[in-house]
Design an enzyme around this catalytic site. Structure first.
Site, PDB file in Angstrom:
ATOM      1  N   GLU A   1       1.157  27.881  21.316  1.00 31.59           N
ATOM      2  CA  GLU A   1       2.517  27.439  21.627  1.00 31.59           C
ATOM      3  C   GLU A   1       3.494  28.450  21.036  1.00 31.59           C
ATOM      4  O   GLU A   1       3.136  29.224  20.141  1.00 31.59           O
ATOM      5  CB  GLU A   1       2.768  26.073  20.987  1.00 31.59           C
ATOM      6  CG  GLU A   1       1.889  24.970  21.530  1.00 31.59           C
ATOM      7  CD  GLU A   1       2.133  24.717  23.004  1.00 31.59           C
ATOM      8  OE1 GLU A   1       3.277  24.440  23.382  1.00 31.59           O
ATOM      9  OE2 GLU A   1       1.182  24.828  23.776  1.00 31.59           O
TER      10      GLU A   1
ATOM     11  N   GLY B   1      -5.126  21.479  30.316  1.00 31.25           N
ATOM     12  CA  GLY B   1      -4.840  22.679  31.104  1.00 31.25           C
ATOM     13  C   GLY B   1      -5.453  22.554  32.492  1.00 31.25           C
ATOM     14  O   GLY B   1      -5.102  21.662  33.267  1.00 31.25           O
TER      15      GLY B   1
ATOM     16  N   GLY C   1      -2.061  34.624  24.471  1.00 28.85           N
ATOM     17  CA  GLY C   1      -1.151  33.714  25.184  1.00 28.85           C
ATOM     18  C   GLY C   1      -1.582  32.260  25.161  1.00 28.85           C
ATOM     19  O   GLY C   1      -1.125  31.459  25.964  1.00 28.85           O
TER      20      GLY C   1
ATOM     21  N   VAL D   1      -2.474  17.657  29.855  1.00 31.27           N
ATOM     22  CA  VAL D   1      -3.671  17.498  29.014  1.00 31.27           C
ATOM     23  C   VAL D   1      -4.804  18.295  29.641  1.00 31.27           C
ATOM     24  O   VAL D   1      -5.066  18.162  30.835  1.00 31.27           O
ATOM     25  CB  VAL D   1      -4.103  16.017  28.895  1.00 31.27           C
ATOM     26  CG1 VAL D   1      -5.295  15.881  27.958  1.00 31.27           C
ATOM     27  CG2 VAL D   1      -2.954  15.137  28.430  1.00 31.27           C
TER      28      VAL D   1
ATOM     29  N   GLU E   1      -0.685  16.233  35.444  1.00 32.93           N
ATOM     30  CA  GLU E   1      -2.103  16.593  35.241  1.00 32.93           C
ATOM     31  C   GLU E   1      -2.265  17.739  34.246  1.00 32.93           C
ATOM     32  O   GLU E   1      -3.208  17.766  33.449  1.00 32.93           O
ATOM     33  CB  GLU E   1      -2.719  16.982  36.598  1.00 32.93           C
ATOM     34  CG  GLU E   1      -4.191  17.320  36.566  1.00 32.93           C
ATOM     35  CD  GLU E   1      -5.070  16.149  36.167  1.00 32.93           C
ATOM     36  OE1 GLU E   1      -5.106  15.151  36.891  1.00 32.93           O
ATOM     37  OE2 GLU E   1      -5.736  16.227  35.105  1.00 32.93           O
TER      38      GLU E   1
ATOM     39  N   LYS F   1      -1.347  15.117  23.310  1.00 26.24           N
ATOM     40  CA  LYS F   1      -2.299  14.949  24.410  1.00 26.24           C
ATOM     41  C   LYS F   1      -3.083  13.640  24.267  1.00 26.24           C
ATOM     42  O   LYS F   1      -3.276  12.925  25.255  1.00 26.24           O
ATOM     43  CB  LYS F   1      -3.231  16.159  24.470  1.00 26.24           C
ATOM     44  CG  LYS F   1      -2.475  17.426  24.919  1.00 26.24           C
ATOM     45  CD  LYS F   1      -3.283  18.684  24.676  1.00 26.24           C
ATOM     46  CE  LYS F   1      -2.554  19.918  25.194  1.00 26.24           C
ATOM     47  NZ  LYS F   1      -3.162  21.176  24.715  1.00 26.24           N
TER      48      LYS F   1
ATOM     49  N   GLY G   1      -3.855  28.669  28.840  1.00 28.02           N
ATOM     50  CA  GLY G   1      -3.801  29.943  29.564  1.00 28.02           C
ATOM     51  C   GLY G   1      -3.057  29.783  30.874  1.00 28.02           C
ATOM     52  O   GLY G   1      -2.920  28.692  31.416  1.00 28.02           O
TER      53      GLY G   1
HETATM   54  N1  HSE Z   1      -1.215  25.671  22.938  1.00 29.09           N
HETATM   55  C1  HSE Z   1      -1.974  24.836  23.815  1.00 29.09           C
HETATM   56  C2  HSE Z   1      -3.434  24.998  23.477  1.00 29.09           C
HETATM   57  C3  HSE Z   1      -1.703  25.236  25.224  1.00 29.09           C
HETATM   58  O1  HSE Z   1      -3.769  25.911  22.724  1.00 29.09           O
HETATM   59  O2  HSE Z   1      -4.261  24.207  23.918  1.00 29.09           O
HETATM   60  C4  HSE Z   1      -2.252  24.290  26.239  1.00 29.09           C
HETATM   61  O3  HSE Z   1      -1.713  23.036  26.114  1.00 29.09           O
END
Ligand code: HSE
Length: 415
Positions: A185, A129, A182, A127, A124, A200, A298
């Site tokens: 990636e 978060g 944060g 995709v 889950e 995703k 996050g």
């Molecule tokens: N680096 C990704 C983003 C993290 O910014 O969406 C979450 O998948």
């Protein structure tokens, strides 16, 4: 008590431990089982962590411990996450993950192994978060034929574009800020070149259409070439630029699947999805449009989805959850050159304006000029109607032969 393990103590992994520990009693009430964390796998030392006794550097500790029934793989990257996941599933442990790279590149194989060993492989958090999308797509919307999925799937690029749109901030400053917070990636190229969003949409397409659509079949462009001038033209046109991952089922049952920046109208449901938020629109034949919105990156939002998958595995220790698809060879995907859509073009030329306008009318379908304040005298922008990519590229080549420089070319969305 059911024992779990966490592999990877980075941003997401530490969030998983935090959420699971803080909510232990409420989770136990809901699950009718307490969930403990027996191991945290990481090659680094964390001398200040209150969980000292749980840390191990040995994957075998987890693999060989029969008490561990569920493992959260939040290491990221394909190797060694793939080898670890495979061995865990083969040994009868369920695995949950936020690792979109692994699911997008090896999902069909890992799901098959999970099926063969009657365990679960849940993803889950891979995709959206903290935004629920995998379950809604495969369960709540299961009665629909999915006509289209379009989403803002990468928080980092959405944060950067929002800063550019709302604060006129430079791309570099906005990226640095996203990294500090944060969201990005480890290698920000995965975000800004569109690969993270590509993984995703490849997962969502595989889930919706039942065949693995590997990322190499997804036409992928990032946002590094987007300028503040493009942002200003988009505003004059009546919209904003967003990085959209999109898959559409075409009339011949092939898929138009891409990740690319798009101009979207200000009144679109995705236009006001800003900052690190993700927004995913699913167009079903029975439901019409359903939109999912929330924090797509996050520590705690992503951890929330990982922990929910752990809970689901604990509730289904002897049963399988059917999030599944078969392998695929890309034949379901329409070659990008054969797809058709409108674009915005920004040009630079010293050609007299009337001559340029005549040329644009000849070469492109239903072309309209877009103007913005403070544009240089040799800069022009246009919007076209639908054109097949290969035909449009021929028209652009003809423009270039006449000395016209094409500074930007961005898809116009129909969302
Ligand atoms: N680096 C990704 C983003 C993290 O910014 O969406 C979450 O998948």
């Amino acid at each position: 008590m059911v024992q779990a393990a966490v592999m990877g103590y980075g941003v997401v992994g530490s969030g998983v431990v935090e959420v699971l520990m803080q909510h232990q009693s409420s989770i136990a009430r809901r699950t009718k089982e307490e969930i403990g964390i027996k191991y945290i796998l990481d090659i680094r030392d964390f001398p200040d962590s209150p969980f000292q006794e749980k840390f191990t550097k040995s994957f075998e500790d987890i693999l060989n411990d029969d008490e561990v029934r569920v493992v959260a793989e939040v290491m990221g990257g394909v190797h060694p996450a793939y080898e670890f996941t495979k061995q865990l599933l083969e040994s009868g442990k369920s695995v949950v993950t936020s690792n979109k790279e692994l699911v997008a590149t090896m999902g069909a194989e890992l799901l098959k192994i999970a099926r063969e060993h009657n365990v679960n492989y849940l993803f889950e958090a891979s995709v959206g978060g903290g935004v629920p999308i995998i379950r809604p797509l495969s369960q709540c919307l299961a009665a629909n034929d999915v006509i289209e999925i379009a989403g803002i799937l990468n928080g980092t690029t959405n944060f950067i574009l929002t800063k550019m749109i709302r604060e006129n901030m430079s791309f570099e400053d906005a990226l640095a800020m996203a990294q500090q917070l944060g969201y990005a990636e480890r290698n920000p190229a995965a975000d800004i070149e569109g690969h993270d969003a590509g993984r995703k949409i490849s997962i969502l397409a595989s889930l919706a259409y039942g065949r693995h659509v590997y990322p190499q079949f997804v036409h992928t462009e990032g946002i590094t070439h987007i300028t503040l001038a493009d942002v200003a033209y988009a505003a004059s046109w009546g919209g904003v630029i967003k990085l959209i991952g999109q898959v559409k089922r075409l009339e011949d049952d092939t898929l138009d699947i891409t990740v690319e920046p798009m101009l979207i109208e200000r009144n679109s449901q995705l236009a006001n999805v800003d900052d690190v938020f993700n927004g995913i629109l699913v167009r079903g034949d029975a439901t019409g449009d359903v939109v999912f919105y929330g924090k797509g990156a996050g520590k705690l939002p992503t951890a929330s989805a990982v922990v929910a998958d752990i809970i689901d595995c604990v509730k289904h220790l002897k049963r399988r959850k059917y999030f599944d698809w078969a392998d695929g060879d890309g034949s379901i995907v329409k070659p990008y050159e054969e797809t058709a859509f409108p674009v915005y073009l920004r040009l630079k030329t010293t050609m007299p304006k009337q001559e340029l306008l005549n040329k644009m009318q000849q070469l492109f379908v239903n072309v309209r000029e877009i103007v913005r304040a403070n544009a240089a005298s040799d800069e022009y922008a246009f919007a076209t109607d639908d054109m097949v990519v290969a035909e449009r590229e021929r028209a652009i080549a003809a423009l270039k032969e006449d000395g016209v420089e094409v500074l930007s070319k961005i898809r116009i969305s129909d969302l």
